[in-house]
Motif scaffolding. Structure first.
Motif, PDB file in Angstrom:
ATOM      1  N   GLU A 189       0.831  -1.198   0.000  1.00  0.00           N
ATOM      2  CA  GLU A 189       0.000   0.000   0.000  1.00  0.00           C
ATOM      3  C   GLU A 189       0.876   1.263   0.000  1.00  0.00           C
ATOM      4  OE1 GLU A 189      -3.103  -0.694  -0.659  1.00  0.00           O
ATOM      5  OE2 GLU A 189      -3.309   1.495  -0.757  1.00  0.00           O
ATOM      6  N   GLN A 190       1.880   1.263   0.869  1.00  0.00           N
ATOM      7  CA  GLN A 190       2.734   2.449   1.010  1.00  0.00           C
ATOM      8  C   GLN A 190       3.592   2.706  -0.228  1.00  0.00           C
ATOM      9  OE1 GLN A 190       4.546   3.471   4.778  1.00  0.00           O
ATOM     10  NE2 GLN A 190       4.092   1.403   5.469  1.00  0.00           N
ATOM     11  N   VAL A 191       4.035   1.631  -0.854  1.00  0.00           N
ATOM     12  CA  VAL A 191       4.956   1.789  -1.979  1.00  0.00           C
ATOM     13  C   VAL A 191       4.236   2.330  -3.225  1.00  0.00           C
ATOM     14  CG1 VAL A 191       5.191  -0.303  -3.395  1.00  0.00           C
ATOM     15  CG2 VAL A 191       7.190   0.664  -2.293  1.00  0.00           C
ATOM     16  N   LYS A 192       2.903   2.285  -3.215  1.00  0.00           N
ATOM     17  CA  LYS A 192       2.134   2.810  -4.350  1.00  0.00           C
ATOM     18  C   LYS A 192       2.455   4.280  -4.601  1.00  0.00           C
ATOM     19  CE  LYS A 192      -1.782  -0.339  -4.297  1.00  0.00           C
ATOM     20  NZ  LYS A 192      -3.034  -0.605  -3.630  1.00  0.00           N
ATOM     21  N   GLU A 193       2.882   4.957  -3.550  1.00  0.00           N
ATOM     22  CA  GLU A 193       3.257   6.372  -3.679  1.00  0.00           C
ATOM     23  C   GLU A 193       4.510   6.537  -4.554  1.00  0.00           C
ATOM     24  OE1 GLU A 193       4.512   9.490  -0.413  1.00  0.00           O
ATOM     25  OE2 GLU A 193       2.834   8.261   0.289  1.00  0.00           O
ATOM     26  N   PHE A 194       5.234   5.458  -4.753  1.00  0.00           N
ATOM     27  CA  PHE A 194       6.497   5.511  -5.517  1.00  0.00           C
ATOM     28  C   PHE A 194       6.397   4.521  -6.680  1.00  0.00           C
ATOM     29  CE2 PHE A 194       7.084   5.953  -0.953  1.00  0.00           C
ATOM     30  CZ  PHE A 194       7.482   7.271  -0.881  1.00  0.00           C
TER      31      PHE A 194
END
Ligand code: G3P
Length: 224
Positions: free
Chosen positions: A165-170
């Motif tokens: 979920e968090q890595v979707k920002e990158f």
């Protein structure tokens, strides 16, 4: 869609270097070619030159130092591993942690050298911090499960889903999951949870028949 990444970290087992190291690397290469899938191996610094000359699959370093070139006895730098034949490197493995400023320094030099980078993190709180530095991949591994035979996919699935979920920002950064991966089900579960690949060591390096294990992982990663 890109095929899932299988990263096999040789570490420092008695099978990781010399003739045994080459044998395993060649077996892994054979499976990689047979299934046309991406298997990356990270090997000890002494083996990078030899193994990368023997196999066509990507060979990574297990660690590099952030020191600049110069008077730094014993240092293994990004420039050295690139020259030895590495296509990438692990950074900040739980068994070889470094400071955040060293991670940033290595990433900047690796970018210039066109060296892939897999930054390891041991917890979800670090995913965004590392993501902003834009490595090629982030490998999340709860340290207590490393080498345990109990997989992150089964024991801590929330670690994977949260990191994904968090890595979707990158969008350029891949999220790989590892620790305790033992069988095909562990691989397919990690991928179902959204990981772009898996990292593994002991299940392969300590196996009586590493081929069988790697083949099972590959088949599961391809949904067979
Ligand atoms: O780098 C991958 C590694 O730390 C996982 O180790 O032995 O739990 O597969 P293992």
């Amino acid at each position: 869609m890109k095929k899932p990444v299988i990263l096999i970290n040789f570490k420092a087992y008695d099978t990781s270097f010399g003739k045994k190291g080459i044998d395993i690397a060649k077996k892994i290469e054979k499976i990689s070619l047979e299934y046309s899938t991406e298997i990356i191996i990270s090997v000890p610094p002494t083996e990078i030159y030899r193994i990368s000359n023997e196999v066509s699959i990507p060979v990574y370093a297990e660690h590099v130092d952030a020191n600049p070139l110069g008077a730094h006895t014993g240092s293994v730098t990004p420039e050295m591993v690139k020259d030895a034949g590495a296509e990438g490197t692990l950074i900040n493995h739980s068994e070889r942690r470094i400071r955040i400023d060293e991670i940033a320094e290595i990433l900047s030099r690796a970018r210039k050298l066109n060296l892939d980078t897999v930054v390891c993190v041991d917890r979800n709180e670090l995913v965004k911090a590392i993501g902003t530095l834009e490595p090629t991949s982030i490998l999340i591994e709860p340290p207590e499960l490393i080498g345990s035979g109990i997989s992150v996919s089964k024991a801590r699935p929330e670690v994977i889903t949260n990191a994904v979920e968090q890595v979707k920002e990158f969008p350029k950064v891949l999220l790989i999951a590892g620790a305790g991966i033992t069988n095909g089900e562990d691989v397919s579960t990690a991928l179902k949870l959204g990981a772009a690949g898996i990292g593994v060591a002991s299940a392969v390096m300590k196996a009586k028949e590493p081929c069988k294990v790697v083949e099972e992982f590959v088949k599961s990663s391809l949904g067979n």
